[in-house]
Design a protein around this motif. Structure first.
Motif, short mmCIF file in Angstrom:
data_model
loop_
_atom_site.label_atom_id
_atom_site.label_comp_id
_atom_site.label_asym_id
_atom_site.label_seq_id
_atom_site.Cartn_x
_atom_site.Cartn_y
_atom_site.Cartn_z
N GLY A 36 0.80 -1.21 0.00
CA GLY A 36 0.00 0.00 0.00
C GLY A 36 0.84 1.26 0.00
N PHE A 37 0.44 2.24 -0.82
CA PHE A 37 1.15 3.52 -0.86
C PHE A 37 0.29 4.55 -1.57
CE2 PHE A 37 2.19 0.96 -4.50
CZ PHE A 37 2.17 1.82 -5.58
N GLU A 38 0.31 5.76 -1.09
CA GLU A 38 -0.37 6.89 -1.72
C GLU A 38 -1.81 6.57 -2.12
OE1 GLU A 38 0.95 9.91 -1.94
OE2 GLU A 38 2.82 9.24 -1.03
N GLY A 39 -2.53 5.86 -1.26
CA GLY A 39 -3.95 5.64 -1.51
C GLY A 39 -4.31 4.47 -2.40
N VAL A 40 -3.32 3.67 -2.83
CA VAL A 40 -3.60 2.49 -3.65
C VAL A 40 -2.93 1.27 -3.02
CG1 VAL A 40 -3.92 3.76 -5.80
CG2 VAL A 40 -1.64 2.97 -5.17
N LYS A 41 -3.35 0.10 -3.44
CA LYS A 41 -2.80 -1.14 -2.89
C LYS A 41 -2.43 -2.10 -4.01
CE LYS A 41 -4.50 -2.94 0.84
NZ LYS A 41 -5.39 -3.66 1.81
N GLY A 42 -1.17 -2.49 -4.06
CA GLY A 42 -0.71 -3.53 -4.98
C GLY A 42 -0.57 -3.09 -6.42
N PHE A 43 -0.16 -4.06 -7.25
CA PHE A 43 0.06 -3.83 -8.68
C PHE A 43 -0.74 -4.87 -9.46
CE2 PHE A 43 3.59 -2.00 -6.47
CZ PHE A 43 3.90 -0.85 -7.19
N PRO A 44 -1.84 -4.46 -10.12
CA PRO A 44 -2.69 -5.41 -10.83
C PRO A 44 -1.99 -6.04 -12.04
CG PRO A 44 -3.86 -3.36 -10.37
CD PRO A 44 -2.41 -3.11 -10.09
N ILE A 45 -2.00 -7.36 -12.07
CA ILE A 45 -1.43 -8.12 -13.19
C ILE A 45 -2.40 -8.10 -14.37
CG2 ILE A 45 -0.83 -10.47 -13.92
CD1 ILE A 45 1.25 -9.00 -12.18
N LEU A 46 -1.84 -7.98 -15.58
CA LEU A 46 -2.69 -8.03 -16.77
C LEU A 46 -2.28 -9.11 -17.76
CD1 LEU A 46 -1.70 -5.33 -19.33
CD2 LEU A 46 -0.68 -5.29 -17.08
#
Length: 202
Positions: free
Chosen positions: A142-152
């Motif tokens: 979590g950082f700057e209001g978002v969580k994780g990195f969505p895989i595509l």
């Protein structure tokens, strides 16, 4: 790879690249594949739109319109990721002006998976990374209001090429302001960086 090869790629990337805002409205197929021809060899990816629809659409648009031709692997960190992006600041900023909405992480950041880099809310835009190891720890980072990195998507062929990308500079390149202000000097400072000669849909 010699400095002359990298400089040649830089000069090629300075040629005029068209941008049309309507391209950012194109939708990708449910799945699509693409090939990346690099200075280390080729690799292929397969994208699954259901994993991250907005991101899949953007990557489809970028590849379809030649955005990653002559892009560089400017951040290759052993045991972590290989990250790449375009070298034309003007066209980069044009694409970045159209925001990709945030999405939840539905797939884990395992070895070979790909995702857009981001640094805060709705900040995914044009920079992409490949996980070179299992990086489940960033699924919930979590950082700057978002969580994780969505895989595509995921690398389906040529992961050995990704493994061979020059990684001697590690994170050092990320602290160099020349990455976005003086690309010729950046290449001169980091002449061994690998280049994507061409990326295209299959």
């Amino acid at each position: 790879m010699t400095f002359s090869v990298v400089l040649s790629s830089f000069l090629m990337s300075c040629k005029k690249i068209d941008f049309k805002k309507e391209w950012t409205k194109e939708k990708s197929p449910n799945t699509f594949s693409a090939r990346f021809e690099t200075t280390r060899g080729d690799f292929e990816i397969k994208v699954n739109r259901s994993w991250s629809p907005h991101a899949a659409d953007r990557l489809y648009q970028l590849i379809a319109h030649g955005y990653y031709d002559n892009a560089i692997f400017y951040r290759v960190v052993p045991g972590f990721v290989a990250q790449f992006g375009n070298t034309n600041t003007i066209v980069m900023n044009q694409w970045k002006s159209v925001v990709i909405p945030d999405e939840k992480v539905l797939q884990s950041n395992k070895r070979g998976t790909i995702a857009f880099a981001r640094f805060g809310k709705d900040s995914r835009d044009v920079e992409v990374f490949i996980n070179v190891v299992d990086n489940a720890v960033i699924d919930t980072l979590g950082f700057e209001g978002v969580k994780g990195f969505p895989i595509l998507g995921i690398v389906t062929k040529g992961m050995e090429t990704v493994d061979q990308l020059y990684s001697g500079y590690g994170e050092k390149t990320m602290t160099d302001s020349g990455l976005y202000t003086n690309r010729a000097l950046f290449y001169q400072t980091y002449p061994k960086l690998d280049v994507i000669k061409k990326a295209y849909l299959l």
